[in-house]
Design a protein around this motif. Structure first.
Motif, mmCIF file in Angstrom:
data_model
loop_
_atom_site.group_PDB
_atom_site.id
_atom_site.type_symbol
_atom_site.label_atom_id
_atom_site.label_comp_id
_atom_site.label_asym_id
_atom_site.label_seq_id
_atom_site.Cartn_x
_atom_site.Cartn_y
_atom_site.Cartn_z
ATOM 1 N N ALA A 1 58.360 -4.440 -17.408
ATOM 2 C CA ALA A 1 57.920 -3.685 -16.237
ATOM 3 C C ALA A 1 58.351 -4.382 -14.957
ATOM 4 O O ALA A 1 58.799 -3.738 -13.994
ATOM 5 N N ALA A 2 58.234 -5.710 -14.939
ATOM 6 C CA ALA A 2 58.657 -6.475 -13.762
ATOM 7 C C ALA A 2 60.152 -6.340 -13.523
ATOM 8 O O ALA A 2 60.604 -6.162 -12.383
ATOM 9 N N ARG A 3 60.935 -6.414 -14.587
ATOM 10 C CA ARG A 3 62.393 -6.266 -14.435
ATOM 11 C C ARG A 3 62.755 -4.856 -13.976
ATOM 12 O O ARG A 3 63.699 -4.671 -13.193
ATOM 13 N N ALA A 4 62.002 -3.858 -14.443
ATOM 14 C CA ALA A 4 62.309 -2.475 -14.069
ATOM 15 C C ALA A 4 62.113 -2.239 -12.578
ATOM 16 O O ALA A 4 62.853 -1.478 -11.948
ATOM 17 N N ALA B 1 49.285 2.525 -16.846
ATOM 18 C CA ALA B 1 50.568 2.150 -16.231
ATOM 19 C C ALA B 1 50.564 0.661 -15.926
ATOM 20 O O ALA B 1 49.500 0.028 -15.809
ATOM 21 N N TRP B 2 51.760 0.111 -15.824
ATOM 22 C CA TRP B 2 51.913 -1.223 -15.267
ATOM 23 C C TRP B 2 52.025 -1.069 -13.759
ATOM 24 O O TRP B 2 52.806 -0.257 -13.268
ATOM 25 N N GLU B 3 51.244 -1.821 -13.017
ATOM 26 C CA GLU B 3 51.338 -1.817 -11.560
ATOM 27 C C GLU B 3 52.140 -3.037 -11.124
ATOM 28 O O GLU B 3 51.795 -4.168 -11.482
ATOM 29 N N VAL B 4 53.188 -2.788 -10.357
ATOM 30 C CA VAL B 4 54.063 -3.871 -9.932
ATOM 31 C C VAL B 4 54.135 -3.887 -8.409
ATOM 32 O O VAL B 4 54.343 -2.864 -7.772
ATOM 33 N N GLU B 5 53.965 -5.063 -7.831
ATOM 34 C CA GLU B 5 54.044 -5.243 -6.383
ATOM 35 C C GLU B 5 55.346 -5.955 -6.042
ATOM 36 O O GLU B 5 55.700 -6.949 -6.658
ATOM 37 N N ARG C 1 55.434 3.430 -21.640
ATOM 38 C CA ARG C 1 56.134 3.987 -22.810
ATOM 39 C C ARG C 1 57.619 4.174 -22.551
ATOM 40 O O ARG C 1 58.439 3.970 -23.444
ATOM 41 N N THR C 2 57.967 4.556 -21.320
ATOM 42 C CA THR C 2 59.367 4.850 -21.012
ATOM 43 C C THR C 2 60.008 3.837 -20.066
ATOM 44 O O THR C 2 61.240 3.751 -19.989
ATOM 45 N N SER D 1 62.264 6.174 -8.870
ATOM 46 C CA SER D 1 63.590 6.113 -9.463
ATOM 47 C C SER D 1 63.552 5.251 -10.707
ATOM 48 O O SER D 1 62.689 4.402 -10.866
ATOM 49 N N ASP D 2 64.524 5.460 -11.564
ATOM 50 C CA ASP D 2 64.665 4.630 -12.750
ATOM 51 C C ASP D 2 65.662 3.531 -12.449
ATOM 52 O O ASP D 2 66.684 3.752 -11.820
ATOM 53 N N ASP D 3 65.344 2.309 -12.881
ATOM 54 C CA ASP D 3 66.235 1.185 -12.613
ATOM 55 C C ASP D 3 66.958 0.736 -13.881
ATOM 56 O O ASP D 3 67.795 -0.138 -13.815
ATOM 57 N N ASP D 4 66.573 1.263 -15.031
ATOM 58 C CA ASP D 4 67.235 0.869 -16.275
ATOM 59 C C ASP D 4 68.285 1.882 -16.649
ATOM 60 O O ASP D 4 68.134 3.053 -16.387
#
Length: 236
Positions: free
Chosen positions: A162-165, A189-193, A209-210, A233-236
């Motif tokens: 999640a952090a990398r995404a 969800a993963w919450e990322v700051e 999941r995705t 947006s998707d980063d992967d």
């Protein structure tokens, strides 16, 4: 002086007329009490404005300090999570770039990683953001172990992923599992700051999941001002 002249005139008229005279005397001079109250109000308003300005200055200083701290980090959130898991095997549930006492007169930045071990024990592991070394580890008492385990069973994306995404949006300064959902819908969800070089702090939600990244509008009211679309947006 004016007030004394008016009172004297009214008293003389009452004596001449042989009756009782009632008068309401007013003066063109300001009431000292009123003037004092007005000055107090003006002074209070000025103090409030000064306090507001000081508060905004402090916020800007804090933002710059947070940005400088994030820019100095050489060990990413994903790397810190991996280092913590080597120290305390299990499932990493959160990581936060925080300050800790450096043993002297100041503080230094450190990654604080929470890990849930297989036997249900919680570990808080501190990682040096410059070297990736473990600065310390201690056990924590948590009462939501069963709930967190139940949520993790339905995930395929871990905290590091999640952090990398979300890393494409800035330097990741924190990631944690939101098992309740901030929108009131119970969506996990993963919450990322993240924090960018422009002192811009943002919050993101990563689908467990995705791995899809979307802007977290429950936290970030500024997302409407920078041109980000509603779906992220998707980063992967």
């Amino acid at each position: 002086m004016k007030r004394n002249i008016v009172i004297a005139a009214v008293t003389a008229a009452a004596l001449i007329g042989g009756g009782t005279a009632t008068a309401l005397a007013t003066s063109g001079e300001d009431d000292p009490g009123t003037t004092s109250r007005q000055a107090d109000v003006k002074g209070a308003s000025s103090d409030d404005r000064d306090d507001d300005a000081d508060g905004r200055g402090d916020d800007r200083d804090d933002d710059r300090a947070d940005t400088d701290r994030a820019a100095s980090v050489k060990v990413t959130a994903a790397d810190a999570l991996a280092a913590a898991l080597k120290k305390a095997p299990g499932t990493a549930v959160s990581a936060e770039l925080d300050d800790e006492d450096d043993g002297g007169d100041g503080e230094r930045a450190a990654w604080e990683v929470d890990v849930l071990s297989g036997d249900g024990t919680w570990h808080s592991v501190r990682i040096d953001p410059a070297s990736g070394k473990v600065l310390g580890s201690e056990k924590d008492d948590e009462d939501d172990t069963d709930e967190v385990r139940a949520v993790l069973k339905g995930t395929s994306v871990d905290a590091a992923e999640a952090a990398r995404a979300a890393a494409g949006h800035g330097t990741v300064t924190g990631v944690e599992l939101d098992e309740d959902g901030h929108y009131g819908d119970g969506e996990v969800a993963w919450e990322v700051e993240t924090r960018s070089s422009g002192d811009d702090e943002r919050d993101w939600r990563v689908d467990p999941r995705t791995g899809k990244v979307t802007a977290d509008r429950s936290h970030d009211s500024r997302s409407d001002d920078d041109g980000s679309d509603d779906t992220g947006s998707d980063d992967d």
